[in-house]
Design a protein around this motif. Structure first.
Motif, PDB file in Angstrom:
ATOM      1  N   PHE A 189       0.805  -1.470   0.139  1.00 24.17           N
ATOM      2  CA  PHE A 189      -0.303  -0.494  -0.212  1.00 24.17           C
ATOM      3  C   PHE A 189       0.439   1.610  -0.267  1.00 24.17           C
ATOM      4  O   PHE A 189       0.418   2.345  -0.428  1.00 24.17           O
ATOM      5  CB  PHE A 189      -0.708   0.204   0.980  1.00 24.17           C
ATOM      6  N   ILE A 190       2.930   1.302   0.585  1.00 21.18           N
ATOM      7  CA  ILE A 190       2.925   2.818   1.224  1.00 21.18           C
ATOM      8  C   ILE A 190       3.707   2.908  -0.560  1.00 21.18           C
ATOM      9  O   ILE A 190       4.909   3.691  -0.089  1.00 21.18           O
ATOM     10  CB  ILE A 190       3.300   2.394   1.782  1.00 21.18           C
ATOM     11  N   GLY A 192       3.273   1.985  -3.779  1.00 21.45           N
ATOM     12  CA  GLY A 192       2.893   2.173  -4.660  1.00 21.45           C
ATOM     13  C   GLY A 192       3.045   1.445  -6.127  1.00 21.45           C
ATOM     14  O   GLY A 192       2.874   1.232  -6.832  1.00 21.45           O
ATOM     15  N   PHE A 195      -1.529   2.810  -5.206  1.00 18.17           N
ATOM     16  CA  PHE A 195      -2.110   3.709  -5.751  1.00 18.17           C
ATOM     17  C   PHE A 195      -0.879   4.369  -6.162  1.00 18.17           C
ATOM     18  O   PHE A 195      -0.004   4.230  -6.107  1.00 18.17           O
ATOM     19  CB  PHE A 195      -2.261   4.623  -4.252  1.00 18.17           C
ATOM     20  N   PHE A 197       1.674   6.128  -6.610  1.00 16.66           N
ATOM     21  CA  PHE A 197       2.673   6.783  -5.391  1.00 16.66           C
ATOM     22  C   PHE A 197       3.303   7.908  -4.702  1.00 16.66           C
ATOM     23  O   PHE A 197       2.794   8.150  -3.763  1.00 16.66           O
ATOM     24  CB  PHE A 197       4.617   6.339  -5.548  1.00 16.66           C
ATOM     25  N   GLU A 199       0.712  10.253  -4.961  1.00 15.95           N
ATOM     26  CA  GLU A 199      -0.367  10.904  -4.499  1.00 15.95           C
ATOM     27  C   GLU A 199      -1.029  10.560  -2.830  1.00 15.95           C
ATOM     28  O   GLU A 199      -1.381  10.555  -2.366  1.00 15.95           O
ATOM     29  CB  GLU A 199      -1.965  10.465  -5.009  1.00 15.95           C
ATOM     30  N   LEU A 200      -0.061   9.593  -2.895  1.00 15.28           N
ATOM     31  CA  LEU A 200      -0.005   9.137  -1.166  1.00 15.28           C
ATOM     32  C   LEU A 200       0.722  10.596  -0.429  1.00 15.28           C
ATOM     33  O   LEU A 200       1.674  11.295  -0.564  1.00 15.28           O
ATOM     34  CB  LEU A 200       1.392   7.935  -0.922  1.00 15.28           C
ATOM     35  N   VAL A 204       3.984   9.175   4.250  1.00 19.48           N
ATOM     36  CA  VAL A 204       3.837   7.568   3.897  1.00 19.48           C
ATOM     37  C   VAL A 204       5.205   7.402   2.706  1.00 19.48           C
ATOM     38  O   VAL A 204       5.474   6.546   2.394  1.00 19.48           O
ATOM     39  CB  VAL A 204       2.407   7.762   3.358  1.00 19.48           C
ATOM     40  N   GLN A 205       4.424   8.725   1.983  1.00 15.83           N
ATOM     41  CA  GLN A 205       5.732   8.443   0.362  1.00 15.83           C
ATOM     42  C   GLN A 205       7.305   7.992   1.366  1.00 15.83           C
ATOM     43  O   GLN A 205       8.077   7.350   1.290  1.00 15.83           O
ATOM     44  CB  GLN A 205       6.127   9.625  -0.197  1.00 15.83           C
ATOM     45  N   LYS A 214       9.201   0.148  -2.902  1.00 14.56           N
ATOM     46  CA  LYS A 214       9.119   0.854  -3.354  1.00 14.56           C
ATOM     47  C   LYS A 214       9.823   1.074  -4.849  1.00 14.56           C
ATOM     48  O   LYS A 214       9.840   1.708  -6.092  1.00 14.56           O
ATOM     49  CB  LYS A 214       9.151   2.327  -2.640  1.00 14.56           C
TER      50      LYS A 214
END
Ligand SMILES: Nc1ncnc2c1ncn2[C@@H]1O[C@H](COP(=O)(O)OP(=O)(O)OP(=O)(O)O)[C@@H](O)[C@H]1O
Ligand SMILES: [Mg+2]
Lengths: 270, 281
Positions: A189-190, A192, A195, A197, A199-200, A204-205, A214
């Motif tokens: 989920f964290i 990318g 979602f 990446f 837009e997190l 969280v990024q 990632k």
């Protein structure tokens, strides 16, 4: 009595690889769990996700496909090895091996072969699905092929080492799948996968950027998706140097962890 | 070559505040079959696993085939065979695949099919382990213990789960291994097994070796009094004596022919054993 030559480490390692693969093919649960899961997720989310990533001309499902390929690699290495080795430790397989004249390296050669073969197969299946369903194309230039290959190899290496290392964490073989799936799900989920990446939320990024998934996702996007995606990449660039650096650091850390934490016995074996 | 296969001096193993092994001394010469007897929790597996290099000792000296099992090398490992008290194999593989695979680890293994035959699994050679019964799986463990053609074989309760027939077959296997000069250290709860197989028996209780001897002479059995029992006019009678033949002759005269329900017994290994571990409590 003449001293007979010991069988070579490589020979035993290859024979272990063959044995592991044969076992895997016959073990429906393991196959369903580590191999089929990413494929199922791709099919489910592939039908839910829609639309282009704003201003890039790239279908989000293609972005997702690159991410799920990275997740697939993590599943056939990190999860598969982490759970598999924890179970082997629990059921005494490792103890038996320790009692035999097997060089430890042969065990890891066997595991690496399994992880590599399964990762290649998983990647091929996921790619073909992505191609048929979302129009994902193979790398368009030799440079992109090169990127694809090294990111794949680095990803498999890092996740294999971390899978071996993490196998010492669960207390029992039975609990291993549950324990390992927590970080795996969170990272997906964290990093990318589900979602875009960038837009997190920023925090969280930052957290995602600490971990290898990632960077594997980003590397695979750079090989499979057009440069029009760059505006939504975190540095507006593919950052190949940084990808290589982070993965290399994790590989070194993973290797050190393997050397220091690997146990042939259960915690309570005395 | 060293004539002692296993040499143990003052061996100790502590778990927290439990002395699982509490000062054991033992020599097992090459070619001997030695059986370790003792109640549950006596320290048999702990002792054997220290000798196998599976557990670390807390104190004492141990040499197995001349080497310290705490620092195992591949060459040393290739010379010993291990059948642990509990172990599992991949249920997805067949008996033949499993035995063949492990044979490949050894410099001079036995022929896998011959090993499968020796443990009586030829008919099941093509069956996956998942489809074997408990006793049949145990025989796979035994097969893996001997596939490397070891000089020294450790067997920790090898016949648990065997039917009487399989046990006899296993005894034959052990006899033939011993005949070829293999040194064997086995633990068992079956006294008839110890009596049938072992050159010497050691009885361990609460981590101490309370006695070592041949099955015949253990606990003074060879010289113990015999029990002569019969039923007289006043009911069942038993006499303990060093000269049972004479007692029977006298009885025979007294009854003028057949003595009702006459038996002459000496303490069985089981009697001796139970007395011994009772005393150690
Ligand atoms: N890993 C361990 N951690 C703590 N205590 C242990 C451990 N293994 C054994 N013990 C203790 O050490 C003692 C000896 O155990 P061991 O397994 O050697 O007995 P055993 O003679 O093999 O018994 P059995 O006939 O039941 O197999 C027991 O009191 C047991 O509880
Ligand atoms: Mg035991």
């Amino acid at each position: 009595m003449t001293a007979q030559a010991m069988p070579s480490t490589l020979r035993i390692g290859l024979s272990r690889g063959a044995l592991e693969l044969r076992t895997f093919m016959r073990d429906r649960e393991a196959a369903a769990f580590t191999f089929a899961m990413p494929i199922v997720l791709m099919l489910i989310f592939g039908t839910i996700f829609k639309g282009e990533i704003k201003g890039t001309g790239v279908d989000f499902r293609q972005y997702f496909a690159a991410g799920i390929i990275a997740s697939g690699i993590a599943s056939t290495t990190f999860i598969s090895l982490g759970v598999g080795i924890a179970q082997e430790r629990d059921d005494g397989t490792l103890k038996r091996l320790y009692g035999m004249p097997m060089p430890p390296a042969a065990y890891f050669i066997g595991k690496t072969i399994t992880a590599l073969v399964l990762s290649v197969a998983e990647t091929v299946v996921l790619f073909l699905l992505g191609h048929v369903m979302f129009g994902l194309n193979p790398p368009g230039t030799p440079e992109r092929w090169f990127t694809f290959v090294w990111v794949f190899v680095a990803g498999v290496t890092v996740c294999t080492l971390l899978g071996i290392a993490v196998s010492s964490v669960p207390r029992s073989g039975r609990g291993a799948a549950a324990v390992l799936n927590v970080p795996y799900l969170v990272l997906q989920f964290i990093s990318g996968v589900y979602f875009t990446f960038t837009e997190l939320p920023k925090g969280v990024q930052d957290a995602g950027a600490v971990f290898p998934l990632k960077w594997i996702c980003q590397g695979l996007r750079s090989a499979l998706l057009p440069d029009t995606l760059l505006p939504v990449e975190p540095a507006h660039a593919w950052e190949h140097g940084r990808i290589a650096l982070v993965l290399a650091a994790w590989a070194v850390a993973g290797f050190a962890l393997c050397l220091t934490t690997f146990r042939w016995k259960r915690r309570d074996d005395g | 070559m060293d004539e002692t296969a296993v040499r143990i001096r003052g061996l100790r193993k502590r778990y927290g505040d439990v002395d699982a092994v509490d000062g054991v001394d033992l020599d097992i010469p090459r070619g001997e079959v030695f059986a370790l007897l003792g109640p549950n929790g006596a320290g048999k597996s702990t002792t054997v696993e220290i000798l196998e290099g599976h557990r670390r000792r807390t104190g004492g000296e141990v040499a197995v085939l001349g080497a310290d099992p705490g620092r195992p090398t591949r060459r040393w490992r290739a010379r010993i065979g291990i059948v642990s008290q509990t172990s599992e194999e991949r249920p997805q593989l067949t008996v033949r695949e499993t035995v063949r695979h492990y044979a490949g680890y050894y410099p001079a293994p036995r022929d896998p099919d011959e090993v499968i035959e020796a443990v009586g699994l030829t008919e099941k050679a093509g069956a996956r382990l998942a489809r074997l019964s408990g006793g049949q799986r145990r025989r796979v463990d035994v097969a893996l213990g001997i596939v490397g053609d070891p000089e020294l074989l450790f067997l920790d309760e090898p016949t648990t789960g065997f039917d009487p027939d399989a046990r006899r077959q296993f005894w034959k296997l052990i006899e033939s291994l011993a005949g070829d000069g293999t040194t064997i250290l086995l633990t068992t709860h079956y006294l008839d097994e110890a009596e049938a197989l072992a050159d010497r028996v050691g009885v361990i209780a609460r981590g101490r070796l309370v006695e070592v001897g041949t099955p015949r002479e253990l606990g003074g059995r060879a010289t113990a009094k015999a029990h002569v029992s019969w039923t007289g006019p006043e009911g069942p009678r038993t006499l303990e004596t060093h000269s049972p033949t004479q007692v029977v002759a006298e009885l025979s005269q007294k009854f003028d022919g057949e003595v009702p329900e006459l038996t002459v017994t000496r303490p069985t290994l089981e009697d001796t054993y139970l007395t011994m571990i009772g005393a150690a409590r």
